[in-house]
Design an enzyme around this catalytic site. Sequence first.
Site, short mmCIF file in Angstrom:
data_model
loop_
_atom_site.label_atom_id
_atom_site.label_comp_id
_atom_site.label_asym_id
_atom_site.label_seq_id
_atom_site.Cartn_x
_atom_site.Cartn_y
_atom_site.Cartn_z
N ASN A 147 70.67 56.88 13.74
CA ASN A 147 70.16 55.75 15.17
C ASN A 147 71.16 56.14 16.16
O ASN A 147 72.37 56.97 16.03
CB ASN A 147 70.50 54.42 14.49
CG ASN A 147 70.46 53.20 15.69
OD1 ASN A 147 69.21 53.71 16.32
ND2 ASN A 147 71.29 52.44 15.70
N MET B 79 63.37 48.95 17.81
CA MET B 79 63.94 47.65 18.10
C MET B 79 63.41 46.71 16.76
O MET B 79 63.63 45.59 16.67
CB MET B 79 63.35 46.94 19.22
CG MET B 79 63.94 47.60 20.58
SD MET B 79 65.71 47.91 20.72
CE MET B 79 66.24 46.35 21.21
N ARG B 80 63.52 47.31 15.67
CA ARG B 80 63.24 46.71 14.41
C ARG B 80 64.20 47.29 13.37
O ARG B 80 64.84 48.22 13.55
CB ARG B 80 61.78 47.09 13.93
CG ARG B 80 60.64 46.45 14.50
CD ARG B 80 60.38 45.07 14.24
NE ARG B 80 59.29 44.57 15.09
CZ ARG B 80 58.63 43.21 14.77
NH1 ARG B 80 59.29 42.50 13.83
NH2 ARG B 80 57.78 43.06 15.61
N GLY C 33 61.08 55.71 25.43
CA GLY C 33 60.95 56.87 24.64
C GLY C 33 61.65 58.02 25.12
O GLY C 33 61.21 59.37 25.18
N ASN D 170 64.65 59.05 24.90
CA ASN D 170 65.56 59.85 23.77
C ASN D 170 64.54 60.68 23.06
O ASN D 170 64.88 62.00 22.76
CB ASN D 170 66.26 58.95 22.70
CG ASN D 170 67.58 58.31 23.54
OD1 ASN D 170 68.61 59.19 23.77
ND2 ASN D 170 67.62 57.34 24.06
N HIS E 221 73.18 54.35 19.36
CA HIS E 221 73.61 53.12 20.02
C HIS E 221 74.23 53.23 21.28
O HIS E 221 75.18 54.18 21.41
CB HIS E 221 74.21 52.46 19.10
CG HIS E 221 74.62 50.92 19.47
ND1 HIS E 221 73.68 49.98 19.54
CD2 HIS E 221 75.97 50.32 19.92
CE1 HIS E 221 74.29 48.91 19.85
NE2 HIS E 221 75.71 49.27 20.24
#
Length: 208
Positions: free
Chosen positions: A106, A89-90, A11, A13, A108
């Site tokens: 999101n 991660m889902r 966490g 971010n 990345h």
Amino acid sequence: MRLGVLISGSGTNLQAIVDAIDSGALHASVVVVISSRPEAYGLKRAAAAGIPVVALSKETYDDPDLADEGIASLLGEYRVDYVVMAGYMRRVGLPVLMSYEDRVINIHPALLPSFAGAQGIADALAHGVKVTGVTVHFANATYDDGPIIAQRAVDVLEDDTEETLAARIHEVEHRLYPEALRLLADGRVSIERNGCGCRVCRILPRGE
Ligand code: GRF
């Protein structure tokens, strides 16, 4: 701008977003944090910031569609404007994507469309690229796809290991995610179709 943040891990971010809000750099509030793992450290960060948390168990995901319906209804209860994936991660499924069309974001750890997937940093290093980076994008039904809101490059150094490269990438993430969210908060992100027929983001000048 009411944010619902989805996490699975440490966490950092989430913390960067909370700090940007606290410092006044981002006009938003994190109204709920949902974790796919009850042991995620990010849940402690959220609780310390006084944010309501929901921890989902592994079993919740035995039926991914049902799990996603539950998540969509939770986000609705908290009247979330944007769903922010921060190390979640889902896969986010159709129930959430349809309720929050073009409102799921999101981050990345690579310059998409290069090195999509769970090993973006290791894959970039393995390919010997000289530059990699960070991408913030709208999520859609395909993993690590969707219109790109912001990207920033990170040089790969000759003696980089996965750990040293990851550390510099994370530093950039912690600045770029709040910046990208600020563009959304300021209404400066427009999704348009370009000449190739692709849906892309145009960043509007201030005040347009
Ligand atoms: C980040 O590197 C992000 O790019 C990826 O997962 C990691 C999450 O880290 N999607 P944290 O949980 O925010 O520390």
